[in-house]
Write a protein that holds these residues in place. Sequence first.
Motif, PDB file in Angstrom:
ATOM      1  N   HIS A 157      45.465  42.727  43.807  1.00 32.60           N
ATOM      2  CA  HIS A 157      45.357  43.449  45.090  1.00 32.60           C
ATOM      3  C   HIS A 157      45.781  42.503  46.216  1.00 32.60           C
ATOM      4  O   HIS A 157      44.996  41.660  46.650  1.00 32.60           O
ATOM      5  CB  HIS A 157      43.927  43.934  45.313  1.00 32.60           C
ATOM      6  N   PRO A 158      47.018  42.614  46.691  1.00 31.06           N
ATOM      7  CA  PRO A 158      47.577  41.634  47.635  1.00 31.06           C
ATOM      8  C   PRO A 158      46.811  41.488  48.947  1.00 31.06           C
ATOM      9  O   PRO A 158      46.910  40.438  49.593  1.00 31.06           O
ATOM     10  CB  PRO A 158      48.996  42.170  47.900  1.00 31.06           C
ATOM     11  N   HIS A 159      46.051  42.493  49.340  1.00 33.30           N
ATOM     12  CA  HIS A 159      45.420  42.461  50.659  1.00 33.30           C
ATOM     13  C   HIS A 159      43.944  42.082  50.617  1.00 33.30           C
ATOM     14  O   HIS A 159      43.290  42.081  51.651  1.00 33.30           O
ATOM     15  CB  HIS A 159      45.592  43.814  51.353  1.00 33.30           C
ATOM     16  N   TRP A 160      43.438  41.763  49.449  1.00 30.99           N
ATOM     17  CA  TRP A 160      42.040  41.346  49.378  1.00 30.99           C
ATOM     18  C   TRP A 160      41.865  39.923  49.885  1.00 30.99           C
ATOM     19  O   TRP A 160      42.722  39.061  49.671  1.00 30.99           O
ATOM     20  CB  TRP A 160      41.547  41.427  47.943  1.00 30.99           C
ATOM     21  N   ASN A 161      40.725  39.688  50.563  1.00 29.50           N
ATOM     22  CA  ASN A 161      40.399  38.357  51.072  1.00 29.50           C
ATOM     23  C   ASN A 161      39.119  37.850  50.397  1.00 29.50           C
ATOM     24  O   ASN A 161      38.072  38.501  50.445  1.00 29.50           O
ATOM     25  CB  ASN A 161      40.192  38.398  52.585  1.00 29.50           C
ATOM     26  N   ILE A 162      39.217  36.681  49.785  1.00 34.64           N
ATOM     27  CA  ILE A 162      38.089  36.097  49.058  1.00 34.64           C
ATOM     28  C   ILE A 162      37.126  35.451  50.050  1.00 34.64           C
ATOM     29  O   ILE A 162      37.539  34.714  50.948  1.00 34.64           O
ATOM     30  CB  ILE A 162      38.606  35.042  48.065  1.00 34.64           C
ATOM     31  N   THR A 163      35.826  35.714  49.848  1.00 37.94           N
ATOM     32  CA  THR A 163      34.810  35.094  50.706  1.00 37.94           C
ATOM     33  C   THR A 163      34.050  33.982  49.991  1.00 37.94           C
ATOM     34  O   THR A 163      33.604  33.022  50.637  1.00 37.94           O
ATOM     35  CB  THR A 163      33.812  36.149  51.223  1.00 37.94           C
ATOM     36  N   SER A 164      33.889  34.079  48.667  1.00 44.95           N
ATOM     37  CA  SER A 164      33.213  33.009  47.919  1.00 44.95           C
ATOM     38  C   SER A 164      33.473  33.172  46.425  1.00 44.95           C
ATOM     39  O   SER A 164      33.844  34.256  45.961  1.00 44.95           O
ATOM     40  CB  SER A 164      31.700  33.027  48.179  1.00 44.95           C
ATOM     41  N   THR A 165      33.281  32.092  45.679  1.00 43.66           N
ATOM     42  CA  THR A 165      33.418  32.122  44.217  1.00 43.66           C
ATOM     43  C   THR A 165      32.246  31.378  43.588  1.00 43.66           C
ATOM     44  O   THR A 165      31.747  30.390  44.161  1.00 43.66           O
ATOM     45  CB  THR A 165      34.734  31.483  43.739  1.00 43.66           C
ATOM     46  N   THR A 166      31.820  31.844  42.415  1.00 43.91           N
ATOM     47  CA  THR A 166      30.705  31.227  41.695  1.00 43.91           C
ATOM     48  C   THR A 166      31.016  31.222  40.205  1.00 43.91           C
ATOM     49  O   THR A 166      31.308  32.276  39.624  1.00 43.91           O
ATOM     50  CB  THR A 166      29.398  32.019  41.904  1.00 43.91           C
TER      51      THR A 166
END
Length: 315
Positions: A27-36
């Motif tokens: 999904h090219p327009h998604w913005n990541i806020t955090s990863t775990t």
Amino acid sequence: MKTNWERHQAIIHLPDEAITSIVKSYHPHWNITSTTYLSGGLSHTNLKVDIANEKPIVIRVARNAESLYREKEIHSILPTRVRKPYFLHLTKWNGYNIGLLEWMEGELLRDQLTISSAPEIGEMGKSIGEQLACIREKRFTTYGFLDPNLVVREEFRLTPQSFITTIESFFNHHASKWLPEHMPEKIIEFAKENALLLKEDQSGAGLAHGDFNGLNILMTGTEVSAILDWEFALSGSIYFDIGNLLRYEFNHIDSFEQGLYKGLKNKGISLPKQWKKLAKLADLVALCSLLDRVMCGENRVKDITRLIKQTIHSE
């Protein structure tokens, strides 16, 4: 359940730019806020990715493309009533095979079993039994191990003779070196003494999860919210999954077993009188196979050895 077992493969740590590239390939327009990074798995690497204004997803990283492709196909053919995450996307990064899956809310069954009352555990068993029956609605014409297209590529049916032959085969390879002296002979003797019971297994060639336990079952209260990690799925006996599920003792296990039996029966699956023994026999195959490795961690060996001793001395 598999406490302190050593991983076969080290966790694969992805750089931030790789995670961004993987997510945007879906999904090219998604913005990541955090990863775990998620604990619990012993083969693949899994990480939860939070997305702005969207539901989280899971990135699943595998060194083995075949298991990931098989898992994706399994998700596509699971009966609709089986609660599972959607398998969203497949891609690659730097030689690794990557799956993107829906994030599912819930608590691990393993953790819920330690804090719940006998009635609650009984209800959990019933919900799991009903889900297992739904899984078994998917049938095959042949028993065995599945290729990435879900075609049986290696036939294997649990019969009295194949049970004995398979157990013996493990001790012709690597399993013997991990066990105390004379224990392999005792296991083979146990297999020969109990093999005829497998004639009572009339469950047929149905879908088996292959790793059906408290680390791969999510609960919301006493209801199953999702069944995860299908990379070991096969066409085979229901007792592979029941055996894995009941491998470890826990408080109120009798209530759980009664609930499991009831849940299966609610969905049309009646188990024979010696169903728990059948499950132990099927799981003995799985336990011995886990020792049939060139390298096997100390904690893993200690736990599996204890479980095998528990099985062969259960009478």
